[in-house]
Design an enzyme around this catalytic site. Sequence first.
Site: not given
Ligand code: NAD
Ligand code: WQD
Length: 337
Positions: A126, A151, A202, A155, A219, A59, A128, A86, A12, A299
């Site tokens: 993150s 998770y 969400l 990080k 919610v 990988d 988090t 993630k 993503y 949460d």
């Molecule tokens: P995502 O799952 O869409 O993307 C991760 C990609 O990495 C995927 O395409 C997956 O196939 C690939 N991948 C995972 N493990 C692998 C491996 N061992 N070898 C090769 N490819 C591998 O996730 P995203 O939302 O794009 O998140 C990207 C980064 O951002 C992650 O490190 C995640 O922890 C961090 N992050 C995401 C969020 C979020 O809410 N999306 C928030 C904070 C941090």
């Molecule tokens: C957002 C808000 C839920 C789904 C997570 C990880 C964080 C980071 C981002 C990776 C919250 C509420 C959700 C639903 C709801 N990821 N919710 N109904 O929990 O803030 O963060 O993703 O690093 O580390 O913890 O994101 O999108 O899950 O939730 O009411 O069906 O939406 O309670 O308040 P969150 P989320």
Amino acid sequence: MRKVLVTGGAGYIGSHTVVELAAAGYEPVIVDDLRNSEERVLDGIASIIGRRATFHRVDCNDGDAMEKVFATEGPFHGVVHFAAYKAVGESVAQPLMYYANNIGSLIVLLRLMRRHDVKRIVLSSSCTVYGQPEKLPVDESAPDRRANSPYGFTKMVCEQMLRDVAQADPTMAVVLLRYFNPIGAHPSAAIGELPLGVPNNLVPFITQTAAGLREKLTVYGDDYDTPDGSCIRDYIHVVDLAQAHVKALGWLEHRQPPTCEVFNLGTGHGSSVLEVVKTFIAETGAKLPYSVGPRREGDVAAVYADATKAHEVLGWEAKLDLRQALRDAWRWQEGLK
Ligand code: NAD
Ligand code: WQD
């Protein structure tokens, strides 16, 4: 051409960053084994940047295969490391899988970077790591809490590992980016989020419900100590987030190593779950059945960023708002039909 290795570049945030790197004149080289993404993402990227990005289905934990990527594609100007698992809840159920992938892949990568003399890395971290901060908005000086999930702990460990590596190697230049809640999709609707199975997050749950794929949105709680009782988060458009990676790489190019700096990436603005729901309905006109249910375990009530440091140091700030992000998320969801 300055080649940048993008692990997880089919995911993503990675796919949006590949697009922004290409737009800024870098040559992104994607490594992804597609465990949480799909090959068609590469078509989406190609339709935006006008050519196919280099892609290796590998990988990141496979040291031999990664060595080949470094040997054949290098030298790399830098690395942006997204590849990781993630999902918070899944990490509680399968902690070893998270430790092995999220920490293991970074170790493999850092060893190869040392062997091939690659000195710049940007890591996805993150918000988090803050848990429920004492002070809001939260800035980078807030103390890390005890991680509330495996998770989250991966990080924290990855951040610490990079601090230690930068300390031990005076030629290393590191940026740690703490994302708040990334949402939305590319405005072209050619790339976006592809959650596997039932979304945890969400916004994908909202768009899938409005598209009729889910019955209704729950919610999670309206009895928090917030103005409308629902949780508050800092939702940031994924294109803004992607651009921050380009800024971070550019900044590292002009830094005297060793460097290891951490930056929050958020809008600085908190929105409640009910605000997101209402804004989505207002912006898209879509029907969104929802009801209020119990709190979700783990949460925190409210978290949003103080992103002043990224603005002052990297020259980055979020430009797109919640409304735009929700419209783009919806356009992407509609295109998936
Ligand atoms: P995502 O799952 O869409 O993307 C991760 C990609 O990495 C995927 O395409 C997956 O196939 C690939 N991948 C995972 N493990 C692998 C491996 N061992 N070898 C090769 N490819 C591998 O996730 P995203 O939302 O794009 O998140 C990207 C980064 O951002 C992650 O490190 C995640 O922890 C961090 N992050 C995401 C969020 C979020 O809410 N999306 C928030 C904070 C941090
Ligand atoms: C957002 C808000 C839920 C789904 C997570 C990880 C964080 C980071 C981002 C990776 C919250 C509420 C959700 C639903 C709801 N990821 N919710 N109904 O929990 O803030 O963060 O993703 O690093 O580390 O913890 O994101 O999108 O899950 O939730 O009411 O069906 O939406 O309670 O308040 P969150 P989320």
